[in-house]
Scaffold this motif. Structure first.
Motif, mmCIF file in Angstrom:
data_model
loop_
_atom_site.group_PDB
_atom_site.id
_atom_site.type_symbol
_atom_site.label_atom_id
_atom_site.label_comp_id
_atom_site.label_asym_id
_atom_site.label_seq_id
_atom_site.Cartn_x
_atom_site.Cartn_y
_atom_site.Cartn_z
ATOM 1 N N ARG A 1 0.832 -1.210 0.000
ATOM 2 C CA ARG A 1 0.000 0.000 0.000
ATOM 3 C C ARG A 1 0.865 1.259 0.000
ATOM 4 O O ARG A 1 0.555 2.243 -0.682
ATOM 5 C CB ARG A 1 -0.910 0.014 1.225
ATOM 6 N N LEU A 2 1.942 1.250 0.783
ATOM 7 C CA LEU A 2 2.846 2.405 0.819
ATOM 8 C C LEU A 2 3.524 2.623 -0.527
ATOM 9 O O LEU A 2 3.683 3.752 -0.987
ATOM 10 C CB LEU A 2 3.888 2.212 1.917
ATOM 11 N N SER A 3 3.940 1.524 -1.159
ATOM 12 C CA SER A 3 4.565 1.610 -2.476
ATOM 13 C C SER A 3 3.592 2.197 -3.491
ATOM 14 O O SER A 3 3.957 3.074 -4.288
ATOM 15 C CB SER A 3 5.023 0.218 -2.909
ATOM 16 N N ASP A 4 2.350 1.738 -3.472
ATOM 17 C CA ASP A 4 1.344 2.265 -4.399
ATOM 18 C C ASP A 4 1.093 3.746 -4.150
ATOM 19 O O ASP A 4 0.927 4.536 -5.094
ATOM 20 C CB ASP A 4 0.034 1.489 -4.248
ATOM 21 N N ARG A 5 1.058 4.123 -2.880
ATOM 22 C CA ARG A 5 0.816 5.527 -2.536
ATOM 23 C C ARG A 5 1.932 6.412 -3.076
ATOM 24 O O ARG A 5 1.674 7.457 -3.687
ATOM 25 C CB ARG A 5 0.711 5.664 -1.018
ATOM 26 N N LEU A 6 3.175 6.004 -2.858
ATOM 27 C CA LEU A 6 4.304 6.806 -3.320
ATOM 28 C C LEU A 6 4.360 6.857 -4.843
ATOM 29 O O LEU A 6 4.685 7.893 -5.432
ATOM 30 C CB LEU A 6 5.609 6.236 -2.754
ATOM 31 N N PHE A 7 4.023 5.749 -5.499
ATOM 32 C CA PHE A 7 4.065 5.688 -6.960
ATOM 33 C C PHE A 7 3.078 6.679 -7.587
ATOM 34 O O PHE A 7 3.353 7.264 -8.640
ATOM 35 C CB PHE A 7 3.742 4.273 -7.424
ATOM 36 N N THR A 8 1.930 6.874 -6.926
ATOM 37 C CA THR A 8 0.918 7.785 -7.463
ATOM 38 C C THR A 8 1.128 9.228 -7.017
ATOM 39 O O THR A 8 0.469 10.129 -7.547
ATOM 40 C CB THR A 8 -0.494 7.334 -7.039
ATOM 41 N N SER B 1 5.072 12.343 3.238
ATOM 42 C CA SER B 1 3.893 11.699 3.831
ATOM 43 C C SER B 1 4.070 10.181 3.904
ATOM 44 O O SER B 1 3.683 9.551 4.895
ATOM 45 C CB SER B 1 2.639 12.054 3.033
ATOM 46 N N ALA B 2 4.684 9.604 2.860
ATOM 47 C CA ALA B 2 4.948 8.161 2.891
ATOM 48 C C ALA B 2 5.932 7.815 4.000
ATOM 49 O O ALA B 2 5.811 6.761 4.646
ATOM 50 C CB ALA B 2 5.488 7.701 1.543
ATOM 51 N N LEU B 3 6.913 8.696 4.248
ATOM 52 C CA LEU B 3 7.885 8.453 5.319
ATOM 53 C C LEU B 3 7.192 8.449 6.681
ATOM 54 O O LEU B 3 7.444 7.565 7.515
ATOM 55 C CB LEU B 3 8.978 9.517 5.282
ATOM 56 N N VAL C 1 14.713 -0.190 0.499
ATOM 57 C CA VAL C 1 14.196 -1.242 -0.389
ATOM 58 C C VAL C 1 12.828 -0.847 -0.933
ATOM 59 O O VAL C 1 12.529 -1.076 -2.119
ATOM 60 C CB VAL C 1 14.124 -2.585 0.367
ATOM 61 N N ALA C 2 11.985 -0.239 -0.087
ATOM 62 C CA ALA C 2 10.655 0.176 -0.543
ATOM 63 C C ALA C 2 10.758 1.240 -1.633
ATOM 64 O O ALA C 2 10.044 1.187 -2.643
ATOM 65 C CB ALA C 2 9.843 0.699 0.638
ATOM 66 N N VAL C 3 11.652 2.216 -1.446
ATOM 67 C CA VAL C 3 11.843 3.254 -2.469
ATOM 68 C C VAL C 3 12.427 2.640 -3.742
ATOM 69 O O VAL C 3 12.045 3.006 -4.857
ATOM 70 C CB VAL C 3 12.745 4.381 -1.931
ATOM 71 N N THR C 4 13.345 1.683 -3.586
ATOM 72 C CA THR C 4 13.878 0.971 -4.746
ATOM 73 C C THR C 4 12.764 0.265 -5.503
ATOM 74 O O THR C 4 12.747 0.237 -6.742
ATOM 75 C CB THR C 4 14.947 -0.047 -4.311
ATOM 76 N N GLY C 5 11.808 -0.317 -4.776
ATOM 77 C CA GLY C 5 10.671 -0.974 -5.411
ATOM 78 C C GLY C 5 9.835 -0.009 -6.233
ATOM 79 O O GLY C 5 9.356 -0.360 -7.326
ATOM 80 N N VAL C 6 9.656 1.216 -5.734
ATOM 81 C CA VAL C 6 8.929 2.227 -6.515
ATOM 82 C C VAL C 6 9.716 2.564 -7.780
ATOM 83 O O VAL C 6 9.138 2.712 -8.865
ATOM 84 C CB VAL C 6 8.690 3.489 -5.665
#
Length: 399
Positions: free
Chosen positions: A37-44, A53-55, A289-294
């Motif tokens: 969910r966090l990854s999707d939020r940051l991607f959009t 906000s994601a942090l 890792v989460a930011v890398t995923g985005v």
């Protein structure tokens, strides 16, 4: 209390935890959903406001997981009352994860109310039903800090988004300050957790598990992003770069500080301090890792589209954040930091302005080459100059 490497013996305990229990591993499954969910939020919302906000939300979810991991380390996680607490916290984390995409908008009340409720009620549960007098007083201190942070969390529900961002940032700072300061409480002093024995195998199991989940979530989202495109050549290349980068980051983690952390904690003069340092190292690595995923999703969706500054920052910033966390883990295990970490961070920072005009896929290739260089440097330096495990002495136990 039992000796180092064991959890506190409490009434009703059958044995101290040395490995993560099944109910704890089940809790981690919810973390997969939260990270997605966090990854999707940051991607959009790929801008500075979206990053911040994601942090804030990531720190909130991590705090919930982190305090649960340490609670299970201090108590026997096979006890029914502890398992009930884990399961209730797990459901609360599921609600938080579902609210994450709109946490600062329409789902603010759900997110803040559930977060405060689980933090307050979990420690109240421990005060009422778990442990001896000392253990209860530790929970009283943590409960006090949870109550203090609850104020900006709840007040933020009734404000506009900008004010909410400020108030929730203050709430997160209160939560983390309490942990860093050992939960000092009027009339009771500090909790003294820094001087307590811990079950190092159990704790490091939890850290490794959450990082593996972060890696797994990155691979999962890359595959989901890739699958609709029907194996187009440029997107297949992007998937390959994303996969190789993830594998290289995993190799950098595990070789060798990630592997030796349990022994470093056990041999430290202040095991809880080193364990805590390891927790924050893993937090930064999980964020990296989460930011890398985005970034992986970006290069699969837009491999050769016109680049944007935010895209470059994301693609290069994820590995850089991971290296910051990995350097912290180096210090936790060896009291020093390998030169490859700051050099890699510096190279990634230099690449940001130099590659901003390149297509996203080529930026990702440059980042992968930097990460590969660090991984190779790791292997060579360990063979030529093996290090002795010397965890930092830490701080003296607080009274």
């Amino acid at each position: 209390m039992v000796t180092r490497g064991m959890a506190a013996e409490l009434p009703g305990s059958r044995q101290p935890p040395q490995r993560a229990g099944f109910v704890e591993l089940l809790f981690d499954v919810v973390l997969v959903f939260a990270l997605t969910r966090l990854s999707d939020r940051l991607f959009t919302e790929l801008n500075w406001r979206g990053f911040y906000s994601a942090l804030v939300l990531t720190l909130a979810v991590w705090w919930l997981w982190y305090r649960m991991a340490w609670t299970a380390n201090r108590y026997d996680p096979t006890r029914p009352m502890i398992q009930v607490m884990v399961l209730v916290t797990m459901f609360a984390a599921l609600l938080l994860a579902a609210a994450l995409p709109e946490a600062f908008q329409d789902r603010a009340a759900v997110f803040a109310t559930v977060y405060v409720a689980v933090e307050v009620l979990r420690h109240l549960w421990l005060v009422l039903f778990a442990g001896d007098g000392y253990a209860r007083l530790v929970s009283v201190r943590i409960l006090f800090w949870a109550g203090v942070s609850a104020v900006p969390w709840i007040v933020g529900i009734f404000t506009d988004q900008d004010t909410r961002m400020v108030l929730w940032s203050v709430a997160i700072l209160i939560d983390y300050a309490g942990g860093l300061l050992d939960f000092p409480t009027p009339g009771l002093g500090r909790a003294g957790l820094r001087g307590q024995p811990i079950a190092e195998e159990h704790l490091t199991d939890r850290y490794r598990q959450v990082l593996i989940i972060a890696f797994g979530e990155t691979i999962l989202t890359s595959g989901i992003q890739f699958s609709p495109y029907g194996f187009e050549r440029e997107r297949t290349a992007a998937l390959l770069v994303a996969f190789v980068t993830t594998v290289l980051l995993w190799q950098i983690y595990y070789y060798r500080a990630g592997e030796m952390l349990p022994a470093a904690i056990a041999s430290a003069r202040s095991p809880a301090y080193v364990g805590d340092l390891g927790a924050y190292a893993h937090l930064v690595m999980v964020v990296g890792v989460a930011v890398t995923g985005v970034g992986d999703k970006l290069i699969i969706a837009h491999p050769f589209d016109g680049n944007q500054v935010a895209w470059t920052v994301t693609i290069l910033g994820g590995p850089a954040l991971f290296l910051v966390g990995r350097a912290t883990l180096d210090y936790a295990a060896f009291s020093r930091v390998s030169w490859s970490r700051p050099i890699g961070i510096a190279v990634l920072a230099i690449l940001a302005p130099a590659t901003v005009a390149l297509p996203p896929l080529l930026v990702a290739v440059a980042a992968a080459l930097v990460v590969a260089g660090i991984a190779v440097s790791n292997a060579i330096s360990w063979r030529l100059f093996p290090r002795r495990m010397t965890p930092p002495p830490g701080l003296p136990p607080a009274g």
